[in-house]
Scaffold this active site. Structure first.
Site, PDB file in Angstrom:
ATOM      1  N   LEU A  45      -5.630  -0.887   4.678  1.00 58.51           N
ATOM      2  CA  LEU A  45      -5.338   0.335   5.408  1.00 58.51           C
ATOM      3  C   LEU A  45      -6.570   0.696   6.231  1.00 58.51           C
ATOM      4  CD1 LEU A  45      -3.720   2.373   2.495  1.00 58.51           C
ATOM      5  CD2 LEU A  45      -2.518   1.252   4.384  1.00 58.51           C
ATOM      6  N   ALA A  46      -6.395   1.611   7.176  1.00 56.90           N
ATOM      7  CA  ALA A  46      -7.541   2.010   7.991  1.00 56.90           C
ATOM      8  C   ALA A  46      -8.698   2.469   7.111  1.00 56.90           C
ATOM      9  CB  ALA A  46      -7.134   3.114   8.964  1.00 56.90           C
ATOM     10  N   GLU A  47      -8.405   3.216   6.042  1.00 59.61           N
ATOM     11  CA  GLU A  47      -9.464   3.678   5.146  1.00 59.61           C
ATOM     12  C   GLU A  47      -9.002   3.660   3.693  1.00 59.61           C
ATOM     13  OE1 GLU A  47     -12.448   4.387   6.237  1.00 59.61           O
ATOM     14  OE2 GLU A  47     -12.082   4.694   8.387  1.00 59.61           O
ATOM     15  N   THR A  48      -9.934   3.292   2.818  1.00 63.86           N
ATOM     16  CA  THR A  48      -9.819   3.548   1.391  1.00 63.86           C
ATOM     17  C   THR A  48     -10.985   4.449   1.022  1.00 63.86           C
ATOM     18  OG1 THR A  48      -8.719   1.443   0.906  1.00 63.86           O
ATOM     19  CG2 THR A  48      -9.852   2.541  -0.925  1.00 63.86           C
TER      20      THR A  48
END
Length: 260
Positions: A45-48
């Site tokens: 995902l774009a961010e964790t």
């Protein structure tokens, strides 16, 4: 084997399958950086986002699929949503310490409001890679954490078909394309192929740079914005001195467990 809880939250949306998805992994103590990066790469995902309890709040860190970043809005909103909704946090405000200093999040009915440091951009000459990467010469270019390309209309933003190989040549985290709008005060899109994010659905941290520009241009401090990705997201923003508040909704998509 260690088991860790994981939540996938769609930030800046009132329902799943819209906004920007972020994985949230609450921790009691830090994992090795390599392990956190591996988790982020696996999530893709774009961010964790990871956080641990610290003093009267938490320390927070964000990882894209390829590297750690200094600031992320949608994943901070997602982390706060998990704390309020699932982890029993009952204080009116969450304090997060981070690589970008103190960040806070408040609950306002169903909306969450981020309070981040403003990052005013400075006018710059438009790099050729930016022009080639966006396929059109902007009216103006500015820069801070990211390059900002200002266009004439919402139609210009929607028409962009990015050339990611050109955008990867740029020296900043990413490129924000923005323009005024009839329905919203302004609109934007965000591209960060260098960080493993061809196009980010909703980029909270971008508005710490966009708000100083648009408040000066439009002559008002409170603005309503839309990120024009395929998933889309709405943001209610205000410039308050050297801080920017960014408000939005969040929705749960997934609750699970990681085994490492």
């Amino acid at each position: 084997m260690t088991s860790l809880p994981i939540y996938q939250i769609d930030a800046f949306s009132q329902q799943a399958f819209a906004g920007n998805p972020a994985a949230v992994v609450p921790l009691q103590q830090w994992l090795a950086d390599e392990v956190m990066q591996n988790i982020a790469s696996e999530n893709n995902l774009a961010e964790t986002v990871f956080f641990v309890p610290e003093d009267d709040g938490f320390y927070i860190r964000w990882f894209t699929p390829v590297r750690e970043v200094k600031l992320c809005g949608h994943a901070t909103l997602a982390a706060a949503y998990v704390l309020f909704e699932y982890l029993g946090f009952s204080e009116p405000e969450i304090k997060f310490q981070s690589l970008s200093g103190l960040l806070t999040v408040k609950q306002d009915n169903q909306r969450l409001t981020l309070n981040f440091p403003a990052q005013p951009p400075e006018p710059q000459h438009c790099p050729e890679a930016l022009v080639q990467g966006l396929g059109k010469t902007p009216l103006a270019c500015l820069a801070n954490e990211d390059w900002i390309a200002v266009f004439d209309s919402e139609a210009d933003i929607l028409a962009i078909e990015p050339n990611h190989s050109e955008l990867q040549k740029l020296d900043k985290r990413g490129v924000i394309a923005t323009a005024p709008s009839d329905k919203y005060d302004f609109v934007a899109r965000f591209f960060s192929p260098k960080y493993g994010i061809p196009e980010d659905p909703v980029t909270g941290s971008a508005y710490t740079q966009l708000m100083p520009y648009w408040t000066e241009r439009l002559g008002k401090k409170s603005l309503y914005a839309k990120q024009l990705s395929s998933r889309g997201g709405e943001l209610w923003c205000e410039l308050i001195g050297d801080r920017v508040t960014i408000a939005g909704y969040a929705a749960t998509y997934l609750i699970g467990e990681i085994n490492i």
